[in-house]
Design a protein around this motif. Structure first.
Motif, PDB file in Angstrom:
ATOM      1  N   GLY A  60     107.850 122.319  24.781  1.00 60.23           N
ATOM      2  CA  GLY A  60     108.780 122.347  25.897  1.00 60.23           C
ATOM      3  C   GLY A  60     108.431 123.318  27.005  1.00 60.23           C
ATOM      4  O   GLY A  60     109.186 123.471  27.952  1.00 60.23           O
ATOM      5  N   GLN A  61     107.284 123.975  26.912  1.00 59.47           N
ATOM      6  CA  GLN A  61     106.877 124.956  27.909  1.00 59.47           C
ATOM      7  C   GLN A  61     105.668 124.462  28.705  1.00 59.47           C
ATOM      8  O   GLN A  61     104.710 123.953  28.111  1.00 59.47           O
ATOM      9  CB  GLN A  61     106.494 126.283  27.230  1.00 59.47           C
ATOM     10  CG  GLN A  61     107.605 126.920  26.446  1.00 59.47           C
ATOM     11  CD  GLN A  61     108.726 127.437  27.334  1.00 59.47           C
ATOM     12  OE1 GLN A  61     108.478 127.983  28.390  1.00 59.47           O
ATOM     13  NE2 GLN A  61     109.955 127.243  26.902  1.00 59.47           N
ATOM     14  N   VAL A 101      91.503 119.660  37.759  1.00 56.07           N
ATOM     15  CA  VAL A 101      92.398 120.319  36.806  1.00 56.07           C
ATOM     16  C   VAL A 101      93.727 120.691  37.461  1.00 56.07           C
ATOM     17  O   VAL A 101      94.736 120.836  36.786  1.00 56.07           O
ATOM     18  CB  VAL A 101      91.751 121.562  36.156  1.00 56.07           C
ATOM     19  CG1 VAL A 101      90.578 121.162  35.297  1.00 56.07           C
ATOM     20  CG2 VAL A 101      91.344 122.583  37.175  1.00 56.07           C
ATOM     21  N   LYS A 102      93.743 120.821  38.772  1.00 56.14           N
ATOM     22  CA  LYS A 102      94.982 121.143  39.481  1.00 56.14           C
ATOM     23  C   LYS A 102      95.960 119.977  39.470  1.00 56.14           C
ATOM     24  O   LYS A 102      97.142 120.148  39.748  1.00 56.14           O
ATOM     25  CB  LYS A 102      94.683 121.545  40.927  1.00 56.14           C
ATOM     26  CG  LYS A 102      93.949 122.853  41.037  1.00 56.14           C
ATOM     27  CD  LYS A 102      93.676 123.205  42.472  1.00 56.14           C
ATOM     28  CE  LYS A 102      92.927 124.519  42.562  1.00 56.14           C
ATOM     29  NZ  LYS A 102      92.641 124.884  43.946  1.00 56.14           N
ATOM     30  N   ASP A 103      95.476 118.780  39.151  1.00 58.25           N
ATOM     31  CA  ASP A 103      96.327 117.592  39.122  1.00 58.25           C
ATOM     32  C   ASP A 103      97.093 117.436  37.815  1.00 58.25           C
ATOM     33  O   ASP A 103      97.858 116.499  37.669  1.00 58.25           O
ATOM     34  CB  ASP A 103      95.485 116.319  39.326  1.00 58.25           C
ATOM     35  CG  ASP A 103      94.876 116.231  40.702  1.00 58.25           C
ATOM     36  OD1 ASP A 103      95.367 116.921  41.619  1.00 58.25           O
ATOM     37  OD2 ASP A 103      93.911 115.465  40.859  1.00 58.25           O
ATOM     38  N   MET A 104      96.870 118.325  36.847  1.00 60.78           N
ATOM     39  CA  MET A 104      97.528 118.147  35.553  1.00 60.78           C
ATOM     40  C   MET A 104      98.248 119.400  35.095  1.00 60.78           C
ATOM     41  O   MET A 104      97.920 120.509  35.498  1.00 60.78           O
ATOM     42  CB  MET A 104      96.537 117.672  34.496  1.00 60.78           C
ATOM     43  CG  MET A 104      95.523 118.683  34.069  1.00 60.78           C
ATOM     44  SD  MET A 104      94.456 118.074  32.747  1.00 60.78           S
ATOM     45  CE  MET A 104      93.073 117.528  33.707  1.00 60.78           C
ATOM     46  N   LYS A 105      99.254 119.166  34.247  1.00 56.65           N
ATOM     47  CA  LYS A 105      99.992 120.233  33.592  1.00 56.65           C
ATOM     48  C   LYS A 105      99.954 119.955  32.101  1.00 56.65           C
ATOM     49  O   LYS A 105      99.973 118.800  31.674  1.00 56.65           O
ATOM     50  CB  LYS A 105     101.437 120.264  34.072  1.00 56.65           C
ATOM     51  CG  LYS A 105     101.584 120.453  35.566  1.00 56.65           C
ATOM     52  CD  LYS A 105     102.642 121.453  35.875  1.00 56.65           C
ATOM     53  CE  LYS A 105     102.846 121.635  37.361  1.00 56.65           C
ATOM     54  NZ  LYS A 105     101.867 122.432  38.010  1.00 56.65           N
ATOM     55  N   LEU A 106      99.886 121.018  31.323  1.00 58.82           N
ATOM     56  CA  LEU A 106      99.954 120.909  29.864  1.00 58.82           C
ATOM     57  C   LEU A 106     101.301 121.439  29.405  1.00 58.82           C
ATOM     58  O   LEU A 106     101.746 122.496  29.858  1.00 58.82           O
ATOM     59  CB  LEU A 106      98.843 121.719  29.199  1.00 58.82           C
ATOM     60  CG  LEU A 106      97.443 121.166  29.273  1.00 58.82           C
ATOM     61  CD1 LEU A 106      96.482 122.085  28.534  1.00 58.82           C
ATOM     62  CD2 LEU A 106      97.379 119.783  28.701  1.00 58.82           C
ATOM     63  N   ILE A 107     101.927 120.693  28.506  1.00 59.41           N
ATOM     64  CA  ILE A 107     103.223 121.092  27.977  1.00 59.41           C
ATOM     65  C   ILE A 107     103.116 121.166  26.454  1.00 59.41           C
ATOM     66  O   ILE A 107     102.617 120.247  25.818  1.00 59.41           O
ATOM     67  CB  ILE A 107     104.323 120.084  28.378  1.00 59.41           C
ATOM     68  CG1 ILE A 107     104.407 120.020  29.905  1.00 59.41           C
ATOM     69  CG2 ILE A 107     105.659 120.463  27.750  1.00 59.41           C
ATOM     70  CD1 ILE A 107     105.332 118.946  30.424  1.00 59.41           C
TER      71      ILE A 107
END
Length: 103
Positions: A62-63, A53-59
């Motif tokens: 625009g945040q 889960v540390k390998d991904m970001k949720l946007i």
């Protein structure tokens, strides 16, 4: 009426344009829990998937969403229509390269 606001329909748009979901999540669900769900549902044939889960970001709207926040806290009143599906974009951080690789 309040019960309908406690559940949100969310789909996750991957970088190749495919989607995971939509699926219903409680407003109290943490962003970290959403990431765990994405990791479990990630297409197995996708070579560039996250390992953790540390390998991904949720946007969303625009945040970049922080792991310790809840889905309800991250709702945008301008973008999320009642009864609609919220699209969150998933960005996967590529594996780090050794220093000097591009030098």
């Amino acid at each position: 009426m309040a019960g309908s606001q406690d559940q949100l329909e969310i789909k996750f748009r991957l970088s190749d344009g495919t989607d995971i979901g939509p699926k219903s999540y409680a407003a109290a669900t943490s962003i970290a829990t959403l990431k765990e769900s994405i990791l479990a549902q990630w297409p197995k044939d996708n070579e560039y998937g996250p390992r953790t889960v540390k390998d991904m970001k949720l946007i969303s709207a625009g945040q970049i969403l922080e792991n310790n926040r809840t889905v309800g806290e991250c709702q945008s009143p301008l973008c999320d229509l009642p009864g609609g599906v919220t699209t969150m974009h998933v960005v996967v951080q590529p594996p780090s390269v050794e220093k000097g690789y591009y030098s």
